[in-house]
Design a protein around this motif. Structure first.
Motif, short mmCIF file in Angstrom:
data_model
loop_
_atom_site.label_atom_id
_atom_site.label_comp_id
_atom_site.label_asym_id
_atom_site.label_seq_id
_atom_site.Cartn_x
_atom_site.Cartn_y
_atom_site.Cartn_z
N ALA A 122 87.93 -10.20 -50.79
CA ALA A 122 86.94 -9.45 -51.56
C ALA A 122 87.60 -8.34 -52.37
O ALA A 122 87.43 -8.27 -53.59
N PHE A 123 88.35 -7.46 -51.70
CA PHE A 123 89.03 -6.39 -52.43
C PHE A 123 90.17 -6.95 -53.28
O PHE A 123 90.43 -6.48 -54.39
N ARG A 124 90.85 -7.97 -52.75
CA ARG A 124 91.98 -8.54 -53.50
C ARG A 124 91.52 -9.17 -54.80
O ARG A 124 92.22 -9.13 -55.82
N ASP A 125 90.32 -9.78 -54.80
CA ASP A 125 89.82 -10.45 -55.99
C ASP A 125 89.19 -9.49 -56.98
O ASP A 125 88.90 -9.89 -58.12
N ALA A 126 88.93 -8.24 -56.57
CA ALA A 126 88.37 -7.26 -57.50
C ALA A 126 89.43 -6.87 -58.54
O ALA A 126 90.55 -6.51 -58.19
N THR A 127 89.07 -6.94 -59.82
CA THR A 127 90.04 -6.68 -60.89
C THR A 127 89.78 -5.41 -61.65
O THR A 127 90.56 -5.03 -62.53
N PRO A 129 87.96 -1.15 -61.18
CA PRO A 129 87.41 -0.17 -60.23
C PRO A 129 85.92 -0.39 -59.96
O PRO A 129 85.44 -0.15 -58.84
N ALA A 130 85.19 -0.85 -60.96
CA ALA A 130 83.76 -1.11 -60.76
C ALA A 130 83.54 -2.22 -59.74
O ALA A 130 82.63 -2.14 -58.90
N GLU A 131 84.36 -3.29 -59.81
CA GLU A 131 84.24 -4.38 -58.84
C GLU A 131 84.64 -3.93 -57.45
O GLU A 131 84.03 -4.34 -56.45
N VAL A 132 85.66 -3.06 -57.37
CA VAL A 132 86.06 -2.52 -56.07
C VAL A 132 84.91 -1.73 -55.45
O VAL A 132 84.60 -1.87 -54.26
N ASP A 133 84.25 -0.90 -56.27
CA ASP A 133 83.14 -0.09 -55.77
C ASP A 133 81.97 -0.98 -55.35
O ASP A 133 81.29 -0.69 -54.36
N LYS A 134 81.76 -2.09 -56.06
CA LYS A 134 80.68 -3.00 -55.71
C LYS A 134 80.93 -3.66 -54.36
O LYS A 134 80.03 -3.76 -53.51
N VAL A 135 82.18 -4.08 -54.13
CA VAL A 135 82.53 -4.67 -52.83
C VAL A 135 82.40 -3.63 -51.73
O VAL A 135 81.89 -3.91 -50.63
N GLU A 173 92.20 0.32 -55.33
CA GLU A 173 92.14 1.10 -56.57
C GLU A 173 93.52 1.59 -56.99
O GLU A 173 93.87 1.58 -58.18
N ARG A 174 94.35 1.99 -56.02
CA ARG A 174 95.71 2.41 -56.35
C ARG A 174 96.51 1.23 -56.89
O ARG A 174 97.30 1.38 -57.84
#
Length: 376
Positions: A122-127, A129-135, A173-174
């Protein structure tokens, strides 16, 4: 062997000379329920409507391995609850309590496993910051909801899980800041995971077992279709399956107990005992197992209410372990006392009988679990 129609000249309970169908001294019937199917059936129906103070004396004797069965088979029946009545009472009570004691819902799963729900990649596939926050919000939502419903003293595991999700989000995010993903028009589509709801929308294939008649295959097909439609409800409310399973166990025991009596008859062919006498042993054996299971359930419920008491969990855990270990020991001693054979022969028969019956019970449990899916 005694005739099915004859009764002894003296009362088997107090040895008073009989002058009719009942002893005028203690009131016990002259007809033994282990010698006549008619009286056995009569006792079955009576067991559902009558209960008196003998239950306490009976339960006391039940705790002593084989004492109650040996006394009943020796003719001392009037002072005790009949075996079928005792078994019905304990089995219904035990599995009623089991439905109250065993809980499987979202809150239970979270409290037992503080690790946040895993979404592979889930986090790995987020590309972005918005997708990271959604997960992150998707993972935290059930944890926050569970945290609000729990007492303050029990929130530590949930707080740890929430902190872990925050750390995973910050780490991703980093990574995105240090190594921004390269845009690509040929990025492969991520396959959508197959869910329970997908199973509910996919119609079951007809069951076709060659050696079964057509009506049996049609019935199995209908059961499979019902199970498929029930899967979404079970995934949302797994307690429904637990309630259906425990509600069906007493009915299943009415098949397993007579089967266990058949096994006793086979293993003790030279004992001279009738099938109904073996059935008495089977009923008292299962009555004790129900009583022991009831004790384990009550101890578990007590432990859930004493989480803040130091050392209570350890003491209750030891008591539960001792009860579990005592159950096979009790049955071995009971078998030795009732049938009177040597310890070596009894142990060999007990081991073989136990292995065979355990196999049958395991298969029955699987069938019952599957059948419960169709009864929700």
């Amino acid at each position: 062997m005694h005739s099915a129609h004859a009764h002894p000249a003296a009362c088997e309970n107090c040895s008073t000379a009989l002058q009719g169908d009942f002893c005028h001294q203690c009131g016990q019937s002259a007809h033994s329920p282990v010698r006549s199917f008619a009286h056995a059936v009569e006792e079955v129906f009576e067991s559902f409507w009558h209960l008196d103070g003998r239950i306490f004396r009976t339960l006391h004797q039940l705790l002593l391995p084989g004492r109650l069965a040996a006394a009943y088979l020796a003719g001392h029946r009037t002072r005790y609850i009949p075996p079928i009545r005792l078994f019905v009472i304990l089995s219904v009570l035990t599995f009623f309590v089991a439905r109250l004691a065993v809980h499987v819902d979202a809150g239970t799963f979270v409290s037992q496993s503080p690790t946040p729900p895993e979404v592979p990649g889930a986090f790995r596939d987020a590309t972005t910051p918005a997708e990271v926050d959604k997960v992150r919000r998707a993972l935290l939502a059930p944890l926050e909801q569970s945290r609000q419903t729990m007492p303050e003293a029990l929130r530590a595991p949930i707080d740890s899980a929430i902190a872990k999700v925050d750390r995973q989000a910050a780490k991703r995010e980093r990574e995105l800041k240090e190594h921004p993903p390269v845009a690509s028009a040929d990025k492969p589509a991520v396959a959508k995971p197959f869910t329970v709801r997908d199973m509910a929308t996919k119609k079951s294939d007809p069951v076709d077992i060659g050696f079964l008649p057509g009506f049996a295959n049609r019935w199995l097909t209908g059961q499979a279709e019902t199970i498929r439609l029930n899967l979404p409800r079970i995934s949302e409310r797994p307690q429904l399956l637990v309630n259906a399973f425990f509600g069906s166990v007493p009915s299943a025991l009415f098949v397993l107990v007579p089967l266990f009596a058949v096994l006793l008859k086979v293993f003790y062919l030279g004992s001279g005992r009738l099938y109904l006498e073996h059935l008495v042993v089977a009923l008292y054996s299962h009555a004790f197992l129900c009583a022991a299971l009831l004790g384990i359930l009550l101890l578990s419920m007590l432990g859930g209410q004493m989480t803040t008491v130091a050392g209570a969990g350890i003491i209750i855990g030891i008591l539960v372990t001792l009860l579990v270990l005592w159950m096979p020991c009790y049955l071995l001693i009971m078998q030795r006392r009732v049938y009177g054979q040597s310890w070596l022969v009894t142990t060999l028969k007990f081991t073989a009988l136990g292995w065979l019956y355990f196999t049958v019970v395991t298969a029955a449990t699987v069938v019952l679990a599957i059948a419960s899916l169709a009864r929700i």
